[in-house]
Motif scaffolding. Structure first.
Motif, PDB file in Angstrom:
ATOM      1  N   GLN A 202       0.838  -1.206   0.000  1.00 44.62           N
ATOM      2  CA  GLN A 202       0.000   0.000   0.000  1.00 44.62           C
ATOM      3  C   GLN A 202       0.874   1.258   0.000  1.00 44.62           C
ATOM      4  O   GLN A 202       0.527   2.265  -0.620  1.00 44.62           O
ATOM      5  CB  GLN A 202      -0.995  -0.013   1.169  1.00 44.62           C
ATOM      6  CG  GLN A 202      -0.438   0.135   2.560  1.00 44.62           C
ATOM      7  CD  GLN A 202      -0.224   1.576   2.978  1.00 44.62           C
ATOM      8  OE1 GLN A 202      -0.842   2.488   2.449  1.00 44.62           O
ATOM      9  NE2 GLN A 202       0.681   1.780   3.926  1.00 44.62           N
ATOM     10  N   SER A 203       2.027   1.190   0.666  1.00 43.18           N
ATOM     11  CA  SER A 203       2.940   2.326   0.655  1.00 43.18           C
ATOM     12  C   SER A 203       3.562   2.520  -0.720  1.00 43.18           C
ATOM     13  O   SER A 203       3.790   3.654  -1.154  1.00 43.18           O
ATOM     14  CB  SER A 203       4.047   2.123   1.696  1.00 43.18           C
ATOM     15  OG  SER A 203       3.519   2.062   3.002  1.00 43.18           O
ATOM     16  N   THR A 204       3.836   1.416  -1.421  1.00 43.59           N
ATOM     17  CA  THR A 204       4.427   1.497  -2.749  1.00 43.59           C
ATOM     18  C   THR A 204       3.525   2.264  -3.708  1.00 43.59           C
ATOM     19  O   THR A 204       3.970   3.173  -4.424  1.00 43.59           O
ATOM     20  CB  THR A 204       4.705   0.086  -3.299  1.00 43.59           C
ATOM     21  OG1 THR A 204       5.624  -0.580  -2.431  1.00 43.59           O
ATOM     22  CG2 THR A 204       5.315   0.152  -4.695  1.00 43.59           C
ATOM     23  N   SER A 205       2.255   1.901  -3.736  1.00 43.64           N
ATOM     24  CA  SER A 205       1.336   2.589  -4.640  1.00 43.64           C
ATOM     25  C   SER A 205       1.114   4.030  -4.205  1.00 43.64           C
ATOM     26  O   SER A 205       0.981   4.931  -5.054  1.00 43.64           O
ATOM     27  CB  SER A 205       0.007   1.836  -4.720  1.00 43.64           C
ATOM     28  OG  SER A 205      -0.572   1.661  -3.446  1.00 43.64           O
ATOM     29  N   PHE A 206       1.081   4.291  -2.892  1.00 42.32           N
ATOM     30  CA  PHE A 206       0.897   5.672  -2.421  1.00 42.32           C
ATOM     31  C   PHE A 206       2.035   6.560  -2.902  1.00 42.32           C
ATOM     32  O   PHE A 206       1.808   7.648  -3.454  1.00 42.32           O
ATOM     33  CB  PHE A 206       0.810   5.718  -0.897  1.00 42.32           C
ATOM     34  CG  PHE A 206       0.788   7.118  -0.349  1.00 42.32           C
ATOM     35  CD1 PHE A 206      -0.386   7.850  -0.354  1.00 42.32           C
ATOM     36  CD2 PHE A 206       1.941   7.706   0.166  1.00 42.32           C
ATOM     37  CE1 PHE A 206      -0.414   9.155   0.143  1.00 42.32           C
ATOM     38  CE2 PHE A 206       1.924   9.006   0.659  1.00 42.32           C
ATOM     39  CZ  PHE A 206       0.745   9.722   0.644  1.00 42.32           C
ATOM     40  N   TYR A 207       3.275   6.118  -2.698  1.00 42.53           N
ATOM     41  CA  TYR A 207       4.401   6.974  -3.042  1.00 42.53           C
ATOM     42  C   TYR A 207       4.630   7.039  -4.548  1.00 42.53           C
ATOM     43  O   TYR A 207       5.191   8.025  -5.051  1.00 42.53           O
ATOM     44  CB  TYR A 207       5.657   6.538  -2.286  1.00 42.53           C
ATOM     45  CG  TYR A 207       5.584   6.942  -0.842  1.00 42.53           C
ATOM     46  CD1 TYR A 207       5.760   8.265  -0.470  1.00 42.53           C
ATOM     47  CD2 TYR A 207       5.268   6.020   0.152  1.00 42.53           C
ATOM     48  CE1 TYR A 207       5.652   8.663   0.853  1.00 42.53           C
ATOM     49  CE2 TYR A 207       5.155   6.410   1.474  1.00 42.53           C
ATOM     50  CZ  TYR A 207       5.345   7.727   1.815  1.00 42.53           C
ATOM     51  OH  TYR A 207       5.219   8.121   3.132  1.00 42.53           O
ATOM     52  N   LEU A 208       4.195   6.026  -5.273  1.00 41.84           N
ATOM     53  CA  LEU A 208       4.190   6.148  -6.731  1.00 41.84           C
ATOM     54  C   LEU A 208       3.281   7.302  -7.143  1.00 41.84           C
ATOM     55  O   LEU A 208       3.683   8.184  -7.915  1.00 41.84           O
ATOM     56  CB  LEU A 208       3.686   4.851  -7.371  1.00 41.84           C
ATOM     57  CG  LEU A 208       3.340   4.982  -8.864  1.00 41.84           C
ATOM     58  CD1 LEU A 208       4.605   5.018  -9.698  1.00 41.84           C
ATOM     59  CD2 LEU A 208       2.417   3.865  -9.317  1.00 41.84           C
ATOM     60  N   ALA A 284      -7.885   9.827  -9.751  1.00 41.80           N
ATOM     61  CA  ALA A 284      -7.209  10.408  -8.587  1.00 41.80           C
ATOM     62  C   ALA A 284      -8.082  10.288  -7.338  1.00 41.80           C
ATOM     63  O   ALA A 284      -7.590   9.959  -6.248  1.00 41.80           O
ATOM     64  CB  ALA A 284      -6.868  11.875  -8.858  1.00 41.80           C
ATOM     65  N   MET A 285      -9.380  10.524  -7.502  1.00 37.25           N
ATOM     66  CA  MET A 285     -10.287  10.430  -6.365  1.00 37.25           C
ATOM     67  C   MET A 285     -10.463   8.985  -5.907  1.00 37.25           C
ATOM     68  O   MET A 285     -10.457   8.697  -4.699  1.00 37.25           O
ATOM     69  CB  MET A 285     -11.633  11.056  -6.722  1.00 37.25           C
ATOM     70  CG  MET A 285     -11.560  12.568  -6.920  1.00 37.25           C
ATOM     71  SD  MET A 285     -13.179  13.361  -7.197  1.00 37.25           S
ATOM     72  CE  MET A 285     -13.597  12.731  -8.827  1.00 37.25           C
ATOM     73  N   VAL A 286     -10.614   8.060  -6.857  1.00 35.81           N
ATOM     74  CA  VAL A 286     -10.766   6.644  -6.505  1.00 35.81           C
ATOM     75  C   VAL A 286      -9.508   6.137  -5.803  1.00 35.81           C
ATOM     76  O   VAL A 286      -9.574   5.439  -4.786  1.00 35.81           O
ATOM     77  CB  VAL A 286     -11.073   5.806  -7.766  1.00 35.81           C
ATOM     78  CG1 VAL A 286     -11.026   4.310  -7.441  1.00 35.81           C
ATOM     79  CG2 VAL A 286     -12.437   6.178  -8.329  1.00 35.81           C
ATOM     80  N   ALA A 287      -8.346   6.503  -6.358  1.00 39.80           N
ATOM     81  CA  ALA A 287      -7.082   6.081  -5.735  1.00 39.80           C
ATOM     82  C   ALA A 287      -6.961   6.648  -4.325  1.00 39.80           C
ATOM     83  O   ALA A 287      -6.489   5.968  -3.409  1.00 39.80           O
ATOM     84  CB  ALA A 287      -5.903   6.537  -6.586  1.00 39.80           C
ATOM     85  N   GLY A 288      -7.412   7.897  -4.139  1.00 39.99           N
ATOM     86  CA  GLY A 288      -7.350   8.499  -2.816  1.00 39.99           C
ATOM     87  C   GLY A 288      -8.186   7.749  -1.803  1.00 39.99           C
ATOM     88  O   GLY A 288      -7.746   7.504  -0.675  1.00 39.99           O
ATOM     89  N   LEU A 325      11.044  -0.062   2.742  1.00 39.15           N
ATOM     90  CA  LEU A 325      12.133  -0.456   1.853  1.00 39.15           C
ATOM     91  C   LEU A 325      11.559  -0.944   0.527  1.00 39.15           C
ATOM     92  O   LEU A 325      12.069  -0.607  -0.555  1.00 39.15           O
ATOM     93  CB  LEU A 325      12.976  -1.562   2.498  1.00 39.15           C
ATOM     94  CG  LEU A 325      14.186  -2.046   1.701  1.00 39.15           C
ATOM     95  CD1 LEU A 325      15.157  -0.908   1.455  1.00 39.15           C
ATOM     96  CD2 LEU A 325      14.881  -3.200   2.415  1.00 39.15           C
ATOM     97  N   LEU A 326      10.480  -1.731   0.602  1.00 39.39           N
ATOM     98  CA  LEU A 326       9.788  -2.152  -0.616  1.00 39.39           C
ATOM     99  C   LEU A 326       9.201  -0.947  -1.339  1.00 39.39           C
ATOM    100  O   LEU A 326       9.330  -0.799  -2.557  1.00 39.39           O
ATOM    101  CB  LEU A 326       8.682  -3.139  -0.251  1.00 39.39           C
ATOM    102  CG  LEU A 326       7.762  -3.624  -1.378  1.00 39.39           C
ATOM    103  CD1 LEU A 326       8.557  -4.368  -2.440  1.00 39.39           C
ATOM    104  CD2 LEU A 326       6.662  -4.518  -0.815  1.00 39.39           C
ATOM    105  N   ALA A 327       8.570  -0.047  -0.573  1.00 39.02           N
ATOM    106  CA  ALA A 327       7.951   1.124  -1.185  1.00 39.02           C
ATOM    107  C   ALA A 327       8.972   2.042  -1.839  1.00 39.02           C
ATOM    108  O   ALA A 327       8.675   2.707  -2.842  1.00 39.02           O
ATOM    109  CB  ALA A 327       7.164   1.899  -0.126  1.00 39.02           C
ATOM    110  N   ALA A 328      10.187   2.077  -1.289  1.00 36.38           N
ATOM    111  CA  ALA A 328      11.217   2.960  -1.827  1.00 36.38           C
ATOM    112  C   ALA A 328      11.600   2.598  -3.255  1.00 36.38           C
ATOM    113  O   ALA A 328      12.048   3.448  -4.029  1.00 36.38           O
ATOM    114  CB  ALA A 328      12.457   2.915  -0.935  1.00 36.38           C
ATOM    115  N   THR A 329      11.428   1.331  -3.599  1.00 34.80           N
ATOM    116  CA  THR A 329      11.760   0.927  -4.962  1.00 34.80           C
ATOM    117  C   THR A 329      10.730   1.444  -5.967  1.00 34.80           C
ATOM    118  O   THR A 329      11.027   1.536  -7.159  1.00 34.80           O
ATOM    119  CB  THR A 329      11.826  -0.608  -5.075  1.00 34.80           C
ATOM    120  OG1 THR A 329      10.520  -1.173  -4.824  1.00 34.80           O
ATOM    121  CG2 THR A 329      12.808  -1.181  -4.070  1.00 34.80           C
ATOM    122  N   GLY A 330       9.525   1.796  -5.482  1.00 29.39           N
ATOM    123  CA  GLY A 330       8.457   2.210  -6.388  1.00 29.39           C
ATOM    124  C   GLY A 330       8.789   3.420  -7.243  1.00 29.39           C
ATOM    125  O   GLY A 330       8.785   3.342  -8.486  1.00 29.39           O
TER     126      GLY A 330
END
Length: 377
Positions: A202-208, A284-288, A325-330
């Motif tokens: 979930q962090s990966t998609s957020f920071y993407l 953008a709204m759905v993703a939010g 760490l996983l999210a950082a690769t995004g």
């Protein structure tokens, strides 16, 4: 108040990332690395936070982190090229303290209402993130991108002053962390790894999205200012998602319904950006909605799966260390893939696949927990 400070220093970067790249001579891959550095700092610092809280106490550790965040936010903007990179790392490390300790404080002080308290906490995280996203471009237009990033150091300093009386009045560290050591290290618990995987995806998609959504939209012909508004909508609908999902997370036995419901909108939004980019504002709204709900789901799982305050702190550190760490690769992978292929199509396909995997992990991590202590076998 602390929650308000945990995202602006990060989310203010995305809308002005092209300007930073132009001024500092950074390509897409380097911009992606800059966006990923705070997450790498999260990963490095999170497992160490519980050690600092043992020494200084949770409230005092949070106070120190707020002061460091204020100083590093200003240093990032005004100490040159090296300061941009070093300041970004220190910002990430200081935010990691709040990321790890505030969920533990919530569980300690609101044990009977963990999901509701977590929803309110993440609502303030989302509010801070949204404010930074919407004003980043206007401030950069009025002054420059450096001020649009540095201004959030003032917020951190103000909150540190508000937090100071609580820190002074807090109990001695030895009493704050007097929980028994867990029977089995969280690093050896399968459930802990499921929670960590859910947190990471979930962090990966957020920071993407928070870093690259403006750039993705600009590549389809949307103006920079409009793209900044869309990021604000992304954050604003995250507020709605975070406040509504606790209704599905309050079951003390199983949280599958909440974890899966929170994850599905993220997959829909990524596929929408790929197949119907003209409806970017809708996606953008759905993703939010999905991202706000998924963050609450992840933090609630961390709180509910920890059996003591000490174990919750360890699980929070583990989930946020490995997860970020996983999210950082995004952002890095997204920038590199786009630079190699010349479009965002491959990137969106890859991250939609990861969102589908997040749904599966939500099913596993949210399943009814065992009533007996977790075995390492």
């Amino acid at each position: 108040m602390v929650a308000l400070c945990l995202r602006p220093a990060l989310t203010a970067v995305g809308p002005v990332l092209p300007r930073i790249g132009a001024d500092e001579g950074l390509g897409e891959a380097a911009q992606g690395l800059l966006a990923a550095l705070p997450l790498l700092a999260f990963a490095a610092a999170s497992p160490l936070v519980h050690l600092a809280s043992r020494r200084f106490g949770m409230e005092r550790t949070v106070l120190i982190s707020l002061v460091v965040l204020a100083v590093s936010s200003i240093a990032r903007s005004y100490t040159g090229f090296a300061g941009l990179w070093i300041g970004t790392v220190v910002i990430g490390a200081s935010i990691a303290v709040g990321n790890v300790l505030v969920p533990v404080i919530l569980k300690r002080d609101y044990a009977a209402h963990v999901s509701r308290a977590t929803g309110i906490y993440t609502a303030f995280i989302t509010t801070g993130a949204a404010m930074a996203s919407i004003v980043a471009v206007p401030i950069a237009d009025a002054a420059d991108w450096r001020l649009s990033l540095a201004i959030w150091g003032g917020l951190a300093l103000a909150v540190a002053l508000i937090w100071l009386p609580r820190s002074i009045a807090s109990e001695p560290p030895a009493r704050v962390v007097a929980d028994a050591v867990p029977l089995v290290s969280v690093w050896r618990q399968p459930m802990a790894w499921l929670v960590t995987g859910f947190m990471g995806l979930q962090s990966t998609s957020f920071y993407l999205l928070v870093n690259w959504l403006p750039t993705i939209e600009i590549s389809t012909g949307i103006s920079e200012r409009t793209a900044g508004v869309h990021v604000f909508l992304f954050q604003g609908f995250g507020l709605i998602g975070g406040l509504t999902i606790p209704r599905l997370m309050k079951n003390p036995i199983s949280q599958r319904a909440g974890a899966v419901t929170a994850s599905i909108p993220i997959l829909i939004a990524l596929l929408g950006l790929l197949l119907a980019p003209g409806l970017a504002v809708l996606w953008a709204m759905v993703a939010g909605l999905g991202q706000g709900a998924a963050l609450v789901a992840a933090l609630t799982l961390i709180s509910l799966r920890g059996r003591t305050h000490h174990e919750t702190a360890q699980l929070s550190g583990m989930a946020q260390s490995v997860g970020y760490l996983l999210a950082a690769t995004g952002p890095v992978i997204a920038g590199a893939l786009t630079q190699q292929t010349g479009s965002w199509h491959t990137t969106l396909i890859v991250f939609a696949t990861l969102s589908a995997l997040q749904i599966c992990l939500g099913l596993a991590a949210g399943r009814p927990r065992p009533t007996h202590p977790v075995s390492c076998h």
